[in-house]
Design a protein around this motif. Sequence first.
Motif, PDB file in Angstrom:
ATOM      1  N   SER A 158      33.373 -15.017  -1.987  1.00 26.48           N
ATOM      2  CA  SER A 158      34.383 -16.023  -2.322  1.00 26.48           C
ATOM      3  C   SER A 158      34.348 -17.229  -1.390  1.00 26.48           C
ATOM      4  CB  SER A 158      35.784 -15.382  -2.273  1.00 26.48           C
ATOM      5  OG  SER A 158      36.070 -14.912  -0.965  1.00 26.48           O
ATOM      6  N   ASP A 159      33.266 -17.365  -0.593  1.00 29.07           N
ATOM      7  CA  ASP A 159      33.240 -18.472   0.353  1.00 29.07           C
ATOM      8  C   ASP A 159      32.696 -19.759  -0.256  1.00 29.07           C
ATOM      9  OD1 ASP A 159      30.546 -18.005   0.145  1.00 29.07           O
ATOM     10  OD2 ASP A 159      30.212 -17.540   2.263  1.00 29.07           O
ATOM     11  N   GLY A 160      32.314 -19.729  -1.531  1.00 28.11           N
ATOM     12  CA  GLY A 160      31.872 -20.925  -2.211  1.00 28.11           C
ATOM     13  C   GLY A 160      30.417 -21.280  -2.017  1.00 28.11           C
ATOM     14  N   ARG A 161      29.652 -20.450  -1.342  1.00 28.85           N
ATOM     15  CA  ARG A 161      28.269 -20.788  -1.059  1.00 28.85           C
ATOM     16  C   ARG A 161      27.311 -20.342  -2.168  1.00 28.85           C
ATOM     17  NH1 ARG A 161      27.072 -18.558   4.835  1.00 28.85           N
ATOM     18  NH2 ARG A 161      25.052 -19.500   4.379  1.00 28.85           N
ATOM     19  N   VAL A 162      27.682 -19.307  -2.914  1.00 26.49           N
ATOM     20  CA  VAL A 162      26.780 -18.762  -3.915  1.00 26.49           C
ATOM     21  C   VAL A 162      27.532 -18.534  -5.217  1.00 26.49           C
ATOM     22  CG1 VAL A 162      25.279 -16.839  -4.525  1.00 26.49           C
ATOM     23  CG2 VAL A 162      25.398 -17.591  -2.153  1.00 26.49           C
ATOM     24  N   TYR A 163      26.920 -18.979  -6.313  1.00 25.50           N
ATOM     25  CA  TYR A 163      27.437 -18.648  -7.644  1.00 25.50           C
ATOM     26  C   TYR A 163      26.344 -18.958  -8.651  1.00 25.50           C
ATOM     27  CZ  TYR A 163      31.009 -17.716 -11.147  1.00 25.50           C
ATOM     28  OH  TYR A 163      31.743 -17.149 -12.164  1.00 25.50           O
ATOM     29  N   VAL A 164      26.022 -17.993  -9.484  1.00 23.38           N
ATOM     30  CA  VAL A 164      25.049 -18.198 -10.547  1.00 23.38           C
ATOM     31  C   VAL A 164      25.823 -18.598 -11.789  1.00 23.38           C
ATOM     32  CG1 VAL A 164      23.241 -17.154 -11.952  1.00 23.38           C
ATOM     33  CG2 VAL A 164      23.455 -16.534  -9.538  1.00 23.38           C
ATOM     34  N   MET A 165      25.690 -19.853 -12.191  1.00 23.16           N
ATOM     35  CA  MET A 165      26.511 -20.390 -13.270  1.00 23.16           C
ATOM     36  C   MET A 165      25.683 -20.561 -14.548  1.00 23.16           C
ATOM     37  SD  MET A 165      28.789 -23.893 -13.378  1.00 23.16           S
ATOM     38  CE  MET A 165      29.669 -23.417 -11.901  1.00 23.16           C
ATOM     39  N   PRO A 166      25.958 -19.766 -15.570  1.00 21.21           N
ATOM     40  CA  PRO A 166      25.268 -19.940 -16.849  1.00 21.21           C
ATOM     41  C   PRO A 166      25.608 -21.294 -17.467  1.00 21.21           C
ATOM     42  CG  PRO A 166      26.393 -17.811 -16.736  1.00 21.21           C
ATOM     43  CD  PRO A 166      26.885 -18.626 -15.584  1.00 21.21           C
ATOM     44  N   ASP A 167      24.772 -21.721 -18.406  1.00 10.92           N
ATOM     45  CA  ASP A 167      24.959 -23.037 -19.015  1.00 10.92           C
ATOM     46  C   ASP A 167      26.296 -23.154 -19.734  1.00 10.92           C
ATOM     47  OD1 ASP A 167      22.526 -23.868 -18.068  1.00 10.92           O
ATOM     48  OD2 ASP A 167      21.433 -23.431 -19.915  1.00 10.92           O
ATOM     49  N   ASP A 168      26.724 -22.080 -20.411  1.00 14.02           N
ATOM     50  CA  ASP A 168      27.974 -22.180 -21.162  1.00 14.02           C
ATOM     51  C   ASP A 168      29.179 -22.312 -20.239  1.00 14.02           C
ATOM     52  OD1 ASP A 168      27.707 -19.602 -20.221  1.00 14.02           O
ATOM     53  OD2 ASP A 168      28.486 -18.637 -22.027  1.00 14.02           O
ATOM     54  N   LEU A 169      29.120 -21.687 -19.070  1.00 16.28           N
ATOM     55  CA  LEU A 169      30.200 -21.827 -18.103  1.00 16.28           C
ATOM     56  C   LEU A 169      30.185 -23.217 -17.487  1.00 16.28           C
ATOM     57  CD1 LEU A 169      32.530 -20.793 -16.413  1.00 16.28           C
ATOM     58  CD2 LEU A 169      30.877 -19.673 -14.888  1.00 16.28           C
ATOM     59  N   ARG A 170      29.017 -23.730 -17.179  1.00 15.07           N
ATOM     60  CA  ARG A 170      28.909 -25.086 -16.637  1.00 15.07           C
ATOM     61  C   ARG A 170      29.475 -26.094 -17.638  1.00 15.07           C
ATOM     62  NH1 ARG A 170      26.058 -27.603 -12.618  1.00 15.07           N
ATOM     63  NH2 ARG A 170      25.157 -25.589 -12.043  1.00 15.07           N
ATOM     64  N   PHE A 171      29.212 -25.862 -18.926  1.00 17.31           N
ATOM     65  CA  PHE A 171      29.738 -26.755 -19.952  1.00 17.31           C
ATOM     66  C   PHE A 171      31.263 -26.687 -19.995  1.00 17.31           C
ATOM     67  CE2 PHE A 171      31.037 -27.559 -24.385  1.00 17.31           C
ATOM     68  CZ  PHE A 171      30.607 -28.872 -24.509  1.00 17.31           C
ATOM     69  N   ALA A 172      31.829 -25.477 -19.859  1.00 19.45           N
ATOM     70  CA  ALA A 172      33.289 -25.333 -19.859  1.00 19.45           C
ATOM     71  C   ALA A 172      33.907 -26.091 -18.691  1.00 19.45           C
ATOM     72  CB  ALA A 172      33.662 -23.850 -19.789  1.00 19.45           C
ATOM     73  N   VAL A 173      33.255 -26.072 -17.535  1.00 15.65           N
ATOM     74  CA  VAL A 173      33.748 -26.829 -16.382  1.00 15.65           C
ATOM     75  C   VAL A 173      33.728 -28.328 -16.680  1.00 15.65           C
ATOM     76  CG1 VAL A 173      33.304 -27.440 -13.972  1.00 15.65           C
ATOM     77  CG2 VAL A 173      33.070 -25.059 -14.722  1.00 15.65           C
TER      78      VAL A 173
END
Length: 332
Positions: free
Chosen positions: A13-28
């Motif tokens: 939860s420190d914000g350094r790592v996250y694997v973001m799928p394309d559909d989640l990136r689009f939602a953001v």
Amino acid sequence: MTDAEWLDTPDRSDGRVYVMPDDLRFAVRVALATGRPLLLRGRPGSGKSSLAPYIATQMRWRYYEHVVTYRTQPRDLLWSFDSVRRLADAQVTVRRGQTPDDASYVEPGVLWWALAPHSARRRGRPAGAGITDPCPDPFEEVNTTRKPDRAVVLIDEIDKADPDVPNSLLVPLGSHRFTVAEIGREIRTERPEGAESEPFEEEGQGHRARHLVVLTTNEERELPQALLRRCVVHVLPEHDRAMLVSIAEEHMALWPGEVTDADRDLADAVAGELMKVRQHADKQGVRRPSTAEYLDALLACRSLGIRPGDREWQLLTKNVLIKPQQMAGDRA
């Protein structure tokens, strides 16, 4: 891995790592373009709470979070007022012929800090007023080097709260303003100090929002329809074996020591065993182990030299992947 290195392993939860799928990136991107809150649904441990600090880190936006509990009151996310201390102090100030400064008893909440940090530091007092008790930013250590007029707010486990809580947030989240009753001042978004390109906006396309509010729910309680209508809703799926390995590789890159082929093979092997444990959990009627528990199991295996099939692996399965209390609850 030494004890010191183990303690230095970055938290999820420190914000350094996250694997973001394309559909989640689009939602953001949609949430940023529309100025709507982003509501994340999914199984516990699927990465809902980790997304907000990651986005804040990537965009260098200020970060705030509030973990909702069953005791959370409707305005806790906006401000709180210490009426007990104010009453006690009033008795002293009245005898001195003075009037209590009500702003001294105001404590800004995370949404106030996100929208109007200068006002929050002044506890709502007008600009230029003499202030002897400035309110410290609750996340000042993180936010010191970040953009002062942009922020990400995590409201975690909103479903735990009474429906009055999400209902009370509809207007502040929609209009980006609210009134602090005790001091009679309206708090609204402060003017930006500058505009820069952000990692989550496409080339040639700016976004409107300077703040992103991320809500998470574990579906413990049905959320009001009025809130759902005002949110960009995204469901985080349960990660399959390939995705688990991809996530592990990102985390292992930040772990102390060199990541070897043996480590990658271990990540795949643990992911394969996790799939078996999930099937077993389904048969036993207990909660399926999450991605968070997978990463815990992988770190333990790497640190302690455990391999799937070892006697220690069976112990690890019972203590990390399927918790003892789950099994006890199943037998009860």
